[in-house]
Design a protein around this motif. Structure first.
Motif, PDB file in Angstrom:
ATOM      1  N   UNK A   6     136.710   2.557  27.423  1.00  0.00           N
ATOM      2  CA  UNK A   6     135.663   2.952  26.484  1.00  0.00           C
ATOM      3  C   UNK A   6     136.113   4.088  25.571  1.00  0.00           C
ATOM      4  N   UNK A   7     135.829   3.950  24.284  1.00  0.00           N
ATOM      5  CA  UNK A   7     136.122   5.020  23.332  1.00  0.00           C
ATOM      6  C   UNK A   7     135.218   6.218  23.599  1.00  0.00           C
ATOM      7  N   UNK A   8     135.815   7.413  23.580  1.00  0.00           N
ATOM      8  CA  UNK A   8     135.001   8.628  23.616  1.00  0.00           C
ATOM      9  C   UNK A   8     134.860   9.212  22.216  1.00  0.00           C
ATOM     10  N   UNK A   9     135.823   8.896  21.346  1.00  0.00           N
ATOM     11  CA  UNK A   9     135.752   9.372  19.953  1.00  0.00           C
ATOM     12  C   UNK A   9     136.663   8.519  19.087  1.00  0.00           C
ATOM     13  N   UNK A  10     136.361   8.517  17.804  1.00  0.00           N
ATOM     14  CA  UNK A  10     137.186   7.856  16.789  1.00  0.00           C
ATOM     15  C   UNK A  10     137.295   8.801  15.613  1.00  0.00           C
ATOM     16  N   UNK A  11     138.513   8.945  15.086  1.00  0.00           N
ATOM     17  CA  UNK A  11     138.719   9.875  13.976  1.00  0.00           C
ATOM     18  C   UNK A  11     139.583   9.239  12.896  1.00  0.00           C
ATOM     19  N   UNK A  12     139.312   9.617  11.670  1.00  0.00           N
ATOM     20  CA  UNK A  12     140.164   9.276  10.536  1.00  0.00           C
ATOM     21  C   UNK A  12     140.558  10.591   9.877  1.00  0.00           C
ATOM     22  N   UNK A  13     141.853  10.770   9.683  1.00  0.00           N
ATOM     23  CA  UNK A  13     142.356  12.013   9.099  1.00  0.00           C
ATOM     24  C   UNK A  13     143.236  11.710   7.895  1.00  0.00           C
ATOM     25  N   UNK A  14     143.189  12.600   6.921  1.00  0.00           N
ATOM     26  CA  UNK A  14     144.066  12.544   5.756  1.00  0.00           C
ATOM     27  C   UNK A  14     144.976  13.752   5.796  1.00  0.00           C
ATOM     28  N   UNK A  15     146.247  13.508   5.559  1.00  0.00           N
ATOM     29  CA  UNK A  15     147.252  14.569   5.517  1.00  0.00           C
ATOM     30  C   UNK A  15     147.864  14.643   4.136  1.00  0.00           C
ATOM     31  N   UNK A  16     148.126  15.860   3.687  1.00  0.00           N
ATOM     32  CA  UNK A  16     148.852  16.107   2.454  1.00  0.00           C
ATOM     33  C   UNK A  16     150.325  16.251   2.806  1.00  0.00           C
ATOM     34  N   UNK A  17     151.166  15.515   2.096  1.00  0.00           N
ATOM     35  CA  UNK A  17     152.607  15.541   2.327  1.00  0.00           C
ATOM     36  C   UNK A  17     153.223  16.490   1.303  1.00  0.00           C
ATOM     37  N   UNK A  18     154.043  17.448   1.774  1.00  0.00           N
ATOM     38  CA  UNK A  18     154.640  18.389   0.811  1.00  0.00           C
ATOM     39  C   UNK A  18     155.576  17.652  -0.154  1.00  0.00           C
ATOM     40  N   UNK A  19     155.677  18.162  -1.376  1.00  0.00           N
ATOM     41  CA  UNK A  19     156.572  17.530  -2.353  1.00  0.00           C
ATOM     42  C   UNK A  19     158.024  17.620  -1.897  1.00  0.00           C
TER      43      UNK A  19
END
Length: 140
Positions: A125-138
């Protein structure tokens, strides 16, 4: 997506750049399709009532996506979280590690987006679900 670092190289690099969390998170599996990580749960992760705290669950989701991004782009410690959405679905089991399974949905030149499912070890069973966005350095 091709891996820039294998599991052992990635774990060593995370330990190098974030020694303050050494031992808290473990990479169980890393493939081109995704990652499985765990939060080694101890008393510091618990909230009243004996369950794993929300900030601890967020930490696992965040480290999971960070590790996936680094596994693809290599040693770039300055990749940073720019957004997170997390749904807490049920109380994690007491006395069990949290297991995260993650996959990258998008890896661009500037942004990476990952999806993470959190479960208590031994439970489907899932206890949590997350979507994350990351910034990639140039690139330098």
């Amino acid at each position: 997506m091709t891996l820039a670092m294998n599991r052992d190289e990635l774990a060593a690099y995370i330990d190098e750049v974030f020694p303050q969390v050494r031992g808290a998170f473990r990479i169980d599996a890393l493939t081109e399709d995704g990652i499985t990580m765990r939060l080694v749960v101890n008393d510091t992760h618990l909230r009243p009532g004996g369950t794993v705290s929300g900030p601890s669950m967020f930490g696992l989701a965040d480290v999971c996506v960070y590790a996936m991004v680094l596994s693809r782009i290599g040693r770039q410690a300055l990749a940073v979280t720019t957004n997170c959405s997390i749904d807490f679905m049920r109380k994690p089991a007491a006395g069990a590690d949290l297991i995260a399974t993650g996959q990258l949905l998008k890896l661009g030149r500037v942004l990476a987006i990952g999806d993470v499912h959190l479960r208590s070890e031994g439970s489907p069973d899932l206890v949590a679900r997350a979507t994350l966005t990351y910034s990639i350095p140039p690139a330098r």
